[in-house]
Every structure is written in structure tokens, then in C-alpha cells.
Design a protein around this motif. Structure first.
Motif, PDB file in Angstrom:
ATOM      1  N   LYS A 110       0.824  -1.212   0.000  1.00 20.08           N
ATOM      2  CA  LYS A 110       0.000   0.000   0.000  1.00 20.08           C
ATOM      3  C   LYS A 110       0.855   1.258   0.000  1.00 20.08           C
ATOM      4  N   GLY A 111       0.231   2.358  -0.435  1.00 19.00           N
ATOM      5  CA  GLY A 111       0.914   3.642  -0.424  1.00 19.00           C
ATOM      6  C   GLY A 111       1.614   3.924  -1.735  1.00 19.00           C
ATOM      7  N   GLY A 112       2.535   4.888  -1.701  1.00 21.46           N
ATOM      8  CA  GLY A 112       3.285   5.262  -2.889  1.00 21.46           C
ATOM      9  C   GLY A 112       4.706   4.763  -2.824  1.00 21.46           C
ATOM     10  N   ALA A 113       5.359   4.717  -3.973  1.00 24.59           N
ATOM     11  CA  ALA A 113       6.727   4.203  -4.042  1.00 24.59           C
ATOM     12  C   ALA A 113       7.682   5.003  -3.167  1.00 24.59           C
ATOM     13  N   LYS A 114       7.427   6.308  -3.016  1.00 27.81           N
ATOM     14  CA  LYS A 114       8.323   7.145  -2.209  1.00 27.81           C
ATOM     15  C   LYS A 114       8.348   6.701  -0.748  1.00 27.81           C
ATOM     16  N   ASP A 115       7.283   6.032  -0.301  1.00 29.89           N
ATOM     17  CA  ASP A 115       7.203   5.578   1.095  1.00 29.89           C
ATOM     18  C   ASP A 115       8.155   4.422   1.381  1.00 29.89           C
ATOM     19  N   TYR A 116       8.702   3.815   0.322  1.00 31.39           N
ATOM     20  CA  TYR A 116       9.552   2.626   0.490  1.00 31.39           C
ATOM     21  C   TYR A 116      10.996   2.881   0.084  1.00 31.39           C
ATOM     22  N   GLN A 117      11.344   4.140  -0.173  1.00 28.54           N
ATOM     23  CA  GLN A 117      12.731   4.469  -0.480  1.00 28.54           C
ATOM     24  C   GLN A 117      13.549   4.384   0.809  1.00 28.54           C
ATOM     25  N   GLY A 118      14.426   3.407   0.863  1.00 28.74           N
ATOM     26  CA  GLY A 118      15.216   3.182   2.058  1.00 28.74           C
ATOM     27  C   GLY A 118      15.539   1.711   2.183  1.00 28.74           C
ATOM     28  N   TRP A 119      15.912   1.301   3.374  1.00 36.26           N
ATOM     29  CA  TRP A 119      16.353  -0.073   3.586  1.00 36.26           C
ATOM     30  C   TRP A 119      15.312  -0.863   4.376  1.00 36.26           C
ATOM     31  N   ASP A 120      14.852  -1.977   3.782  1.00 31.31           N
ATOM     32  CA  ASP A 120      14.001  -2.963   4.450  1.00 31.31           C
ATOM     33  C   ASP A 120      12.690  -2.374   4.963  1.00 31.31           C
ATOM     34  N   LEU A 121      12.051  -1.569   4.122  1.00 28.94           N
ATOM     35  CA  LEU A 121      10.749  -0.989   4.459  1.00 28.94           C
ATOM     36  C   LEU A 121       9.586  -1.778   3.855  1.00 28.94           C
ATOM     37  N   VAL A 122       9.874  -2.654   2.898  1.00 24.51           N
ATOM     38  CA  VAL A 122       8.834  -3.426   2.216  1.00 24.51           C
ATOM     39  C   VAL A 122       8.377  -4.569   3.117  1.00 24.51           C
ATOM     40  N   LYS A 123       7.050  -4.708   3.281  1.00 24.64           N
ATOM     41  CA  LYS A 123       6.512  -5.717   4.201  1.00 24.64           C
ATOM     42  C   LYS A 123       5.927  -6.940   3.492  1.00 24.64           C
ATOM     43  N   SER A 124       5.449  -6.765   2.252  1.00 25.09           N
ATOM     44  CA  SER A 124       4.796  -7.869   1.544  1.00 25.09           C
ATOM     45  C   SER A 124       5.596  -8.252   0.307  1.00 25.09           C
ATOM     46  N   ALA A 125       5.607  -9.532   0.009  1.00 27.85           N
ATOM     47  CA  ALA A 125       6.359 -10.030  -1.146  1.00 27.85           C
ATOM     48  C   ALA A 125       5.840  -9.415  -2.433  1.00 27.85           C
ATOM     49  N   ALA A 126       6.732  -9.210  -3.377  1.00 23.71           N
ATOM     50  CA  ALA A 126       6.382  -8.622  -4.665  1.00 23.71           C
ATOM     51  C   ALA A 126       5.647  -9.629  -5.542  1.00 23.71           C
ATOM     52  N   VAL A 127       4.956  -9.124  -6.555  1.00 18.94           N
ATOM     53  CA  VAL A 127       4.428  -9.968  -7.617  1.00 18.94           C
ATOM     54  C   VAL A 127       5.607 -10.638  -8.333  1.00 18.94           C
ATOM     55  N   TYR A 128       5.387 -11.837  -8.840  1.00 15.67           N
ATOM     56  CA  TYR A 128       6.419 -12.545  -9.608  1.00 15.67           C
ATOM     57  C   TYR A 128       6.995 -11.608 -10.669  1.00 15.67           C
ATOM     58  N   HIS A 129       8.328 -11.526 -10.723  1.00 13.41           N
ATOM     59  CA  HIS A 129       8.932 -10.603 -11.679  1.00 13.41           C
ATOM     60  C   HIS A 129      10.222 -11.175 -12.271  1.00 13.41           C
ATOM     61  N   VAL A 130      10.409 -10.844 -13.567  1.00 17.79           N
ATOM     62  CA  VAL A 130      11.492 -11.402 -14.370  1.00 17.79           C
ATOM     63  C   VAL A 130      12.287 -10.244 -14.976  1.00 17.79           C
ATOM     64  N   GLY A 131      13.603 -10.362 -14.961  1.00 18.28           N
ATOM     65  CA  GLY A 131      14.462  -9.351 -15.562  1.00 18.28           C
ATOM     66  C   GLY A 131      15.202  -9.896 -16.767  1.00 18.28           C
ATOM     67  N   ILE A 132      15.150  -9.153 -17.884  1.00 21.33           N
ATOM     68  CA  ILE A 132      15.860  -9.544 -19.096  1.00 21.33           C
ATOM     69  C   ILE A 132      16.657  -8.335 -19.569  1.00 21.33           C
TER      70      ILE A 132
END
Length: 353
Positions: A110-132
């Protein structure tokens, strides 16, 4: 760490087999975030395995990713897909890697991306994501951060949920990278090695990756005896190893100061690192000496005078952004870094650029 990695020329064609078991249902699409430089490039886009309601979103990488951009993409995906996506796939350079990681996080937090700029602020696992990755050097495909410019700062979303679930490393995808961009992103990797190997956070794990990346960078940018394919393969591996090295240690002075340039002037990350690193003989003497040799060998002329007309207030903004990255300074200087790195010292460095 990234849990699944595929490497090899042509491995991009395994994407359909990789994604199929991860589809939640026919109404939950895969969203492909693709650098818009590939729009109309059928050699890549025709090989993206679209099915059901899957969607390609073409995104410009001309500007550094922002928290506002992440929020807009998340809102767009939620609005158009009621069931939510099966996964987010980023195809492009470091900016697209960072956007894919950030969007996948914000879809489940929940909230905006700016709320999670920093270290270990994310509480819920991300959606499955792939990098190419289609450019080698940034290490964004392996790192636990997604660097974003926010309203108040430039800082990553650093968390255990940030790394990709799957990465596909296909060196063929880097074949058309312009020469200057190849150098700047390659130097991003090289600077990762120098800052990690000379940092106070160094440990045996990060050192082993940093040394390998450094060796590969020398093969590519100093010895310069490789075929194009060999250079593509080795730079993709250097990028991976350099990213792993800083993931388990940290970057340093060049990155901290380049974030200031990027936040105020919009300077792209790779060239920003090069502009700063060119003036850091006092901190990384051997690394800067070799950098200058590589710059000369590849006929690279860096921009000059980008800070020449800045006001005191603008210098204040850049220095504030740079000093806010405390782990980077502690890695570079040590725990007493605040007694060493002063406002005047940073301003004098910026004034050289």
C-alpha cells in the motif's frame, strides 16, 4: 539472491517455457515493460510470447525512473486488469530493470513508491517478476535495490523482496548498444568493483565476485582482444558479478555523488558515475588511473562544466542528496566518515565537474 538464472546466447527464446507455469489464470496477464527503443524492432518484440490478455507497455528510458512513474504504472495495471497480473517482465537496461522491480513491489504494498525508499521498508512479497537485460553493466538484474528519484531524494527501494524471481541473461540482446552507452554502462560495472573492493564493508563473499568482475572488465576494456561475441558474453558476466559484489557489500563515493547529479540535473546513471569518478584520485588512485587509460583507449570524451553555472542553492540540493546515502559513505570512508566528508569538500569536487 536471484533464485533462478538462465544464461546463454538465444536463451531469450526460453521465455515462454519459463512463464507458462507461473500464469495464475487466463485473466491474469503478464505485463511486459519494454524499453521503447525496441518499439518496431521485430527481432525482439516478435519473440515476446503474448497470450490471453498479456500486454506490452513501451517505456522511455531517456530519463531516470521516478517514484511518480512507478505509481502511475501500478495504477494503470490495476485499472486495466481487475484480477491483477501473473507477473511483471522487464526488458531493457538498468532503468527498465528498476521499474520492473519497483512496480512488482508496489502492486502488493500500500501507499506510494516514495514511502519505500530506504532499507528494508517493504513488508509484503512482490508480484512474480522477471528481468531480461539488454544492456550490460548496471548490475540492476541482480541487485536488491531499485533506484528511484523521488520528490525529496534519489534512493533505492532496498529489500529482500526486490530481487527478481527469474533472470534471463542473453548476450545477443546487447548487440546493438551504441558505443558510448556500452562504455558508460561497462564503467558502471567497473566502478562497482573498485568501490566494493576498496570499501570497509568488504568480505570474502563480495570480494570473490568483485575480483572476477574486475578481471573481466580488464579483459574487455584494457586488453581489447576479444571478438564482439566474446566481449558481449564477458560483459554480461561482469555485470552479474559486479552486481553480486555490491549486493553483499556496498558502493561508494562515485555513486553517492552521481546520485546528486542525477537528482538535480537528470544526469544518466552511467555517465554520471564516469563524470564523478574521473575526479576521485584521492579516494581510488589506482582505479581512477586505469579508468583514465580505458577512457583514452576508447576515445571517450566526458562532458565538462555541467556544474559551472549552478547556484549555491543548487549545490546545496546535490550535496544534501549525496550525504543522505550514509551506507555508501561508511563503506567508502569508515564509521568516522562524517568527520572526513564535509560540505566544502563535496562542493569543491562538484565544482570540478
Amino acid at each position: 539472491m536471484v533464485s533462478r538464472v538462465v544464461f546463454g546466447r538465444g536463451s531469450f527464446d526460453q521465455l515462454q517455457d519459463i512463464l507458462a507455469p507461473k500464469r495464475l489464470n487466463v485473466k491474469a496477464p503478464f505485463i511486459f515493460l519494454v524499453d521503447d527503443v525496441f518499439k518496431g524492432d521485430s527481432w525482439i518484440t516478435s519473440r515476446i510470447p503474448l497470450a490471453y490478455k498479456d500486454q506490452i507497455l513501451y517505456i522511455s528510458a531517456n530519463e531516470e525512473p521516478t517514484t511518480a512513474q512507478v505509481d502511475e504504472l501500478v495504477d494503470q495495471i490495476i485499472l486495466n486488469h481487475n484480477d491483477g497480473p501473473s507477473g511483471i517482465i522487464g526488458i531493457g537496461g538498468g532503468s527498465l530493470m528498476d521499474l520492473a522491480k519497483a512496480v512488482s513491489i508496489m502492486l502488493n504494498n500500500k501507499g506510494g513508491a516514495k514511502d519505500y525508499q530506504g532499507w528494508d521498508l517493504v513488508k509484503s512479497a512482490a508480484v512474480y517478476h522477471v528481468g531480461i537485460p539488454t544492456i550490460s553493466g548496471t548490475g540492476a538484474e541482480v541487485s536488491r535495490t531499485t533506484v528511484l528519484t523521488g520528490p525529496d531524494k534519489k534512493l533505492g527501494i532496498n529489500s529482500d523482496y526486490t530481487p527478481f524471481d527469474q533472470v534471463i541473461l542473453d548476450p545477443e540482446l546487447t548487440r546493438d548498444v551504441p558505443r558510448d552507452q556500452w562504455f558508460y554502462t561497462g564503467m558502471d560495472c567497473y566502478i562497482h568493483c573498485i568501490e566494493s573492493l576498496n570499501g570497509t564493508y568488504l568480505n570474502a563473499f563480495s570480494e570473490s565476485y568483485g575480483e572476477k568482475a574486475y578481471e573481466l572488465c580488464k579483459n574487455i576494456f584494457v586488453d581489447d582482444k576479444l571478438s564482439d561475441e566474446e566481449a558481449q558474453d564477458q560483459l554480461m558476466m561482469a555485470s552479474w558479478h559486479g552486481g553480486m559484489s555490491i549486493a553483499y557489500s556496498q558502493v561508494g563515493v562515485a555513486h553517492a555523488m552521481s546520485y546528486g547529479l542525477s537528482y538535480l540535473l537528470g544526469t544518466k546513471h552511467g555517465i554520471g558515475n564516469c563524470i564523478v569518478f574521473d575526479h576521485l584520485e584521492d579516494y581510488y588512485p589506482e582505479g581512477v588511473q586505469l579508468f583514465k587509460k580505458m577512457k583514452q583507449k576508447h576515445n571517450i570524451v566526458l562532458p565538462k562544466g555541467i556544474c559551472a553555472d549552478l547556484s549555491d542553492e543548487q549545490f546545496d540540493v546535490m550535496i544534501k542528496v549525496a550525504l543522505s546515502l550514509e551506507p555508501l559513505w561508511e563503506n567508502a570512508i569508515g564509521k568516522n566518515w562524517k568527520n572526513v566528508i564535509t560540505y566544502d569538500k563535496l562542493k569543491a569536487l562538484y565544482q570540478k565537474m
